[in-house]
Motif scaffolding. Structure first.
Motif, PDB file in Angstrom:
ATOM      1  N   LYS A   2       0.994  -1.358   0.055  1.00 18.13           N
ATOM      2  CA  LYS A   2      -0.008  -0.019   0.095  1.00 18.13           C
ATOM      3  C   LYS A   2       0.795   1.094  -0.021  1.00 18.13           C
ATOM      4  O   LYS A   2       0.611   2.212  -0.687  1.00 18.13           O
ATOM      5  N   LYS A   3       2.056   1.328   0.828  1.00 15.47           N
ATOM      6  CA  LYS A   3       2.924   2.540   0.904  1.00 15.47           C
ATOM      7  C   LYS A   3       3.452   2.888  -0.479  1.00 15.47           C
ATOM      8  O   LYS A   3       3.622   3.886  -1.030  1.00 15.47           O
ATOM      9  N   GLU A   6       0.957   4.260  -2.901  1.00 17.54           N
ATOM     10  CA  GLU A   6       0.837   5.505  -2.248  1.00 17.54           C
ATOM     11  C   GLU A   6       1.996   6.470  -2.700  1.00 17.54           C
ATOM     12  O   GLU A   6       1.416   7.654  -3.191  1.00 17.54           O
TER      13      GLU A   6
END
Length: 66
Positions: A2-3, A6
């Motif tokens: 997810k990071k 992002e």
């Protein structure tokens, strides 16, 4: 994961906005206008980067916090 999505989305968003701002204000910042093969298509490439950023943010939301 997810990071990573992002961060990639944030970088694409910043470069897309920088390209649009460069085209309309002639501020010399961003990366899109420095690529020779995009000569004449900088606005389209910048809008595509913004769309890519939105897609990456959506993918980050759907990937969960694993």
């Amino acid at each position: 994961m997810k990071k990573v999505l992002e961060i990639a989305g944030f970088l694409a968003l910043v470069q897309g906005v920088a390209g649009v701002v460069h085209e309309f204000t002639d501020w010399n910042w961003g990366f899109v206008h420095r690529l020779g093969f995009l000569d004449g298509y900088e606005v389209y490439a910048s809008v595509a980067l913004i769309a890519l950023a939105l897609a990456l943010f959506a993918a980050a939301e759907n990937s969960g916090g694993r």
